[in-house]
Design a protein around this motif. Structure first.
Motif, PDB file in Angstrom:
ATOM      1  N   GLU A  34       0.850  -1.202   0.000  1.00 55.42           N
ATOM      2  CA  GLU A  34       0.000   0.000   0.000  1.00 55.42           C
ATOM      3  C   GLU A  34       0.882   1.247   0.000  1.00 55.42           C
ATOM      4  O   GLU A  34       1.878   1.303   0.706  1.00 55.42           O
ATOM      5  CB  GLU A  34      -0.902  -0.055   1.253  1.00 55.42           C
ATOM      6  N   ALA A  53     -22.283   3.544   2.704  1.00 57.94           N
ATOM      7  CA  ALA A  53     -23.454   2.680   2.844  1.00 57.94           C
ATOM      8  C   ALA A  53     -23.014   1.247   2.525  1.00 57.94           C
ATOM      9  O   ALA A  53     -22.472   0.972   1.460  1.00 57.94           O
ATOM     10  CB  ALA A  53     -24.553   3.125   1.892  1.00 57.94           C
ATOM     11  N   ARG A 108     -15.392   3.991   6.841  1.00 57.19           N
ATOM     12  CA  ARG A 108     -14.437   3.424   5.872  1.00 57.19           C
ATOM     13  C   ARG A 108     -13.148   2.964   6.574  1.00 57.19           C
ATOM     14  O   ARG A 108     -12.752   1.800   6.409  1.00 57.19           O
ATOM     15  CB  ARG A 108     -14.115   4.456   4.788  1.00 57.19           C
ATOM     16  N   CYS A 133       3.456   1.909  -5.853  1.00 53.06           N
ATOM     17  CA  CYS A 133       3.809   1.207  -7.087  1.00 53.06           C
ATOM     18  C   CYS A 133       4.015   2.245  -8.200  1.00 53.06           C
ATOM     19  O   CYS A 133       3.160   3.094  -8.434  1.00 53.06           O
ATOM     20  CB  CYS A 133       2.677   0.255  -7.462  1.00 53.06           C
ATOM     21  N   ASP A 307     -12.342  -0.760  -7.760  1.00 50.65           N
ATOM     22  CA  ASP A 307     -12.396   0.496  -8.511  1.00 50.65           C
ATOM     23  C   ASP A 307     -11.363   0.550  -9.638  1.00 50.65           C
ATOM     24  O   ASP A 307     -11.550   1.272 -10.610  1.00 50.65           O
ATOM     25  CB  ASP A 307     -12.163   1.688  -7.566  1.00 50.65           C
ATOM     26  N   MET A 320     -18.185   0.122  -3.114  1.00 52.26           N
ATOM     27  CA  MET A 320     -17.480  -0.806  -2.230  1.00 52.26           C
ATOM     28  C   MET A 320     -18.173  -2.174  -2.226  1.00 52.26           C
ATOM     29  O   MET A 320     -17.510  -3.219  -2.267  1.00 52.26           O
ATOM     30  CB  MET A 320     -17.457  -0.256  -0.813  1.00 52.26           C
TER      31      MET A 320
END
Ligand SMILES: Cc1cc2nc3c(=O)[nH]c(=O)nc-3n(C[C@H](O)[C@H](O)[C@H](O)COP(=O)(O)OP(=O)(O)OC[C@H]3O[C@@H](n4cnc5c(N)ncnc54)[C@H](O)[C@@H]3O)c2cc1C
Length: 465
Positions: A34, A53, A108, A133, A307, A320
């Motif tokens: 990450e 949601a 989140r 990356c 995504d 999500m």
């Protein structure tokens, strides 16, 4: 079957973390890398959809990895939309007429942390943070990362790479820019952007508004929504035209203009937001767009998910949930063809692309539904009828919203086709005054189901020409 393949997952957001956990549970050697710091240790920037949601498709994914009880502790159920007009009047429009059907507001970062904690407990999953990356050699399944602090470059190799690096995916852009394969790729920007604001909690930690609802202030062109948080606050999101129209982010360039706009359009919300002006100018304004690309499988060794493969606008609350469902569908094919990654990737993208396209289109539909139609009398009449159908004939009727949100056994593409036909049927019948008060509810249902059948039949005839 080879349980020991090395897997590199790029991007530890919601999709990447769930995928790392699932592949870890299946015994693969997983490295999850990450670019940001570990969000369990460093607080992240404000202003990036703090709550979301979370509904049945997402819940099913959490069940798959055995976290259904843990995730419940993070959830605040929302039973419907609380519509606010500009006089401060409100009314509740339930999400479903069926008992126990609701969506959840979830943090989140809270959800991401839950997934990272669970993944980290597995000895075969390694988490690496602060490494961005920069490039990928997809033929040799190698990726090069730059360390945020030292700027040192590191290369990770693996048998298979998963690109879960979000809407701006470096992996996808690498494939597209270097023309490695014929990748179809598009971004459709919405005219509107978003900004997050806050309704703080009461001093005793209570909520300043009903916590069992998703609040909406529909204003035709623009809208405000608010979702509750466990600490008693609400995260408020303003969806406003970026530069065109009477009101826009570009025009709101002074505290006076912001206060005037909120007083005019959202007076009851403004009264609950003491830090409105500060937050308006401190918090970022985010763009909204739909990303489509295909194929998602590159050289049968790298797969785009979440995504990175299909970013959508947030108006169905499904981005999500769809990304989590990707992992569920992928897992189904891993179970079926374990070790045969070529087939797994190819079956996955074949099944999933059509559904990702469907939810992308549905999310755009819902943009108009939320900002315009929720305040429209014909739409409200349709919703009332649908709620009555669901309440009285739960086995026979599901509204489009229910098909998408509460029926995770129905693919998005099927939900879209059926849901759109039902909407058209009811709106036509209402508009033609064919659903008359002399009819009982069952007669109305029969008429709607019949009309829907005819529309679906016509659609099929046209499709099969
Ligand atoms: C305003 C807003 C509201 C939303 N509301 C909802 C909602 O209510 N319900 C819902 O279901 N969905 C919602 N969504 C959609 C949801 O946020 C996304 O669909 C979801 O986050 C996708 O997860 P992901 O893991 O694929 O991508 P992301 O969450 O974007 O994660 C990608 C990760 O990859 C990392 N990364 C990026 N580039 C690199 C790199 N070069 N190297 C290494 N790591 C990298 C990022 O730092 C990030 O951690 C909303 C979105 C927005 C914008």
């Amino acid at each position: 079957m080879n349980q020991k393949e090395n897997i590199l997952i790029i991007g530890a957001g919601l999709c990447g973390s769930l995928l790392a956990l699932r592949l870890g549970q299946r015994g693969y050697q997983v490295k999850l890398v990450e670019k940001r710091p570990d969000l369990r240790k460093v607080e992240q920037d404000a202003g990036r959809s703090i709550n979301l949601a979370f509904s049945d498709r997402g819940v099913r994914a959490l069940q798959m990895v055995g976290l259904e009880n843990e995730v419940k502790k993070l959830c605040l159920p929302m039973l419907g939309r609380m519509i606010h007009d500009n006089q401060g009047n409100t009314f509740m429009s339930p999400y479903s007429g069926k008992n126990e059907k609701y969506i959840n507001s979830i943090s989140r970062p809270g959800l991401n942390m839950l997934l990272l904690d669970a993944a980290e407990k597995l000895p075969n999953v390694q988490l690496i943070f602060n490494q961005s990356c920069e490039s990928v050699d997809l033929k040799n399944t190698m990726a090069t990362f730059t360390d945020y602090h030292t700027k040192e470059k590191t290369t990770h190799t693996a048998n298979y790479i998963f690109g879960t690096d979000g809407a701006g995916s470096v992996i996808r852009n690498n494939v597209f820019n270097n023309k490695l394969i014929r990748l179809s790729f598009s971004i459709d920007w919405l005219t509107h952007s978003y900004k997050e604001l806050t309704i703080p909690a009461l001093e005793n930690g209570g909520f300043k508004a009903d916590s069992k609802a998703l609040h909406i202030w529909p204003r035709g062109e623009n809208m405000l929504i608010a979702l509750p948080n466990l600490d008693g606050s609400f995260t408020v999101t303003l969806f406003l035209s970026h530069e065109t129209g009477a009101d826009s982010f570009q025009k709101l360039d002074s505290p006076e203009k912001v206060l005037e706009y909120f007083e005019r359009e959202y007076p009851d919300a403004k009264a609950l937001m003491p830090n409105l002006v500060e937050e308006f100018f401190e918090n970022p304004t985010g763009p909204l767009g739909t990303v489509k690309c295909y194929p998602w499988s590159i050289f049968n060794k790298t797969l785009l998910l979440g995504d990175a493969a299909h970013a959508i606008v947030p108006f169905y609350g499904q981005g999500m949930n769809a990304s989590f469902e990707d992992v569920v569908v992928l897992d189904k094919y891993i179970e079926k063809y374990e070790g045969d990654w070529k087939t797994i990737f190819s079956e996955f993208q074949k099944e999933r692309k059509i559904d990702a396209d469907a939810i992308a289109d549905l999310a755009i539909d819902n943009f108009y539904e939320m900002k315009e139609h929720t305040a429209n009398p014909l739409f409200q009449e349709k919703r009332k009828l649908e709620i009555a159908f669901e309440e009285n004939y739960p086995e026979r009727y599901n509204s489009k919203y229910s098909l998408v949100t509460f029926n995770d056994n129905i693919p998005y593409s099927v939900a879209m086709r059926r849901g759109r036909a039902q909407d058209k049927a009811i709106l036509n019948l209402l508009d033609d005054n064919k659903l008359i008060s002399e009819m009982n509810l069952e007669e109305k249902l029969e008429l709607v189901l019949n009309e829907t059948k005819n529309i679906l039949h016509d659609d099929n005839v046209a499709k099969n020409l």
